[in-house]
Enzyme design. Structure first.
Site, PDB file in Angstrom:
ATOM      1  N   HIS A 205       3.977  26.940 -22.941  1.00 38.49           N
ATOM      2  CA  HIS A 205       3.504  25.562 -23.048  1.00 38.49           C
ATOM      3  C   HIS A 205       2.173  25.371 -22.338  1.00 38.49           C
ATOM      4  O   HIS A 205       1.665  26.277 -21.654  1.00 38.49           O
ATOM      5  CB  HIS A 205       4.557  24.580 -22.525  1.00 38.49           C
ATOM      6  CG  HIS A 205       4.882  24.702 -21.058  1.00 38.49           C
ATOM      7  ND1 HIS A 205       3.947  24.606 -20.051  1.00 38.49           N
ATOM      8  CD2 HIS A 205       6.074  24.890 -20.421  1.00 38.49           C
ATOM      9  CE1 HIS A 205       4.515  24.724 -18.874  1.00 38.49           C
ATOM     10  NE2 HIS A 205       5.814  24.907 -19.064  1.00 38.49           N
ATOM     11  N   CYS A 216       8.770  28.818 -17.166  1.00 45.86           N
ATOM     12  CA  CYS A 216       8.110  29.034 -18.456  1.00 45.86           C
ATOM     13  C   CYS A 216       6.861  29.882 -18.285  1.00 45.86           C
ATOM     14  O   CYS A 216       6.561  30.383 -17.206  1.00 45.86           O
ATOM     15  CB  CYS A 216       7.735  27.688 -19.076  1.00 45.86           C
ATOM     16  SG  CYS A 216       9.149  26.621 -19.437  1.00 45.86           S
TER      17      CYS A 216
END
Length: 245
Positions: A205, A216
């Site tokens: 992201h 992430c």
């Protein structure tokens, strides 16, 4: 979406975004990414041998023609992303040494990942889904346009654990309000099926440049936009996250 059909036009596209990049054949390139390339080919070689020894085991990378390769030292919260694509039987380096942000506690083997531990899981994950705000043309990948009521559930006690939901639930994270979810690629860790507590919401992201992620892989929005425009589901793209020794 602008058609990109050659390494030369890829390079021109990246230059238009302000990057100084070159597409070149691995065997001919002079690069500072020798460690990454060595790990890449070593991994492919070991995967090939495993498949030959046990034909029933099909390598996740066996048919991949696009690979995102994320590497870092185990405890680091920053790493590098390299993007390789197969063109006319030869692997080409499309992106090299792109900085990424990782989990606040670094990398961890995928099977050891637990909810909330702050680690980014390592492993091989197919790229199948992209989500973002607004309409986009995505080549042969599932694309979901995020709406205001869309959430992702990270509550291990929920039946919707590690799933996209189109309504608000207890423990679910709203996607609309955060800029990091303006565009993201799902890293398919613990998704099909999702086992309670083994980690959720693992995405590629938009990053917060000054902070690590919660687990992430974060990258600049400009790079992510470029990656999404180049990814092609017909080439069976995968993301390979690996710890450097």
């Amino acid at each position: 979406m602008k058609s990109i059909d050659s390494p030369k036009s890829l390079t021109n596209s990246f230059h238009s975004l302000g990057f100084s990049l070159k597409s070149k054949q691995f065997l001919r390139q002079k690069t500072n990414s020798a460690i990454v390339l060595f790990c890449f080919f070593s991994f492919l070689g070991s995967e090939s041998l495993s498949s030959e020894e046990n034909p029933s085991l099909e390598s996740p990378l066996q048919n991949a023609e696009q690979i995102l390769f994320v590497t870092a030292r185990a405890s680091q919260t920053t790493g590098s992303l390299d993007f390789y694509t197969l063109n006319n039987g030869e692997w080409l380096a499309v992106l090299e040494k792109i900085p990424v942000r990782l989990g606040r506690n670094g990398l961890l083997l995928s099977f050891e990942k637990r909810e909330g531990d702050g680690h980014t899981p390592t492993g091989i994950f197919p790229i199948q889904r992209v989500l973002g705000k607004g309409k986009k043309e995505i080549r042969n990948l599932e694309y979901t346009e995020i709406r205001k009521n869309y959430h992702w559930n990270d509550n291990p006690k929920s039946r919707s654990y590690n799933q996209l939901t189109k309504h608000q639930e207890k423990g679910a994270i709203p996607l609309w309000d955060s800029y990091i979810y303006e565009l993201f690629v799902v890293i398919e860790h613990n998704t099909k099926p999702a086992f309670p507590g083994l980690g959720s919401m693992i995405f590629l992201h938009v990053w917060n440049e000054d902070k690590p992620t919660s687990g992430c892989v974060g990258v600049s929005k400009e790079v992510l936009e470029t990656l999404v425009s180049v990814l092609d589901g017909s080439k069976k793209p995968n993301i390979l996250i690996q710890i450097l020794d």
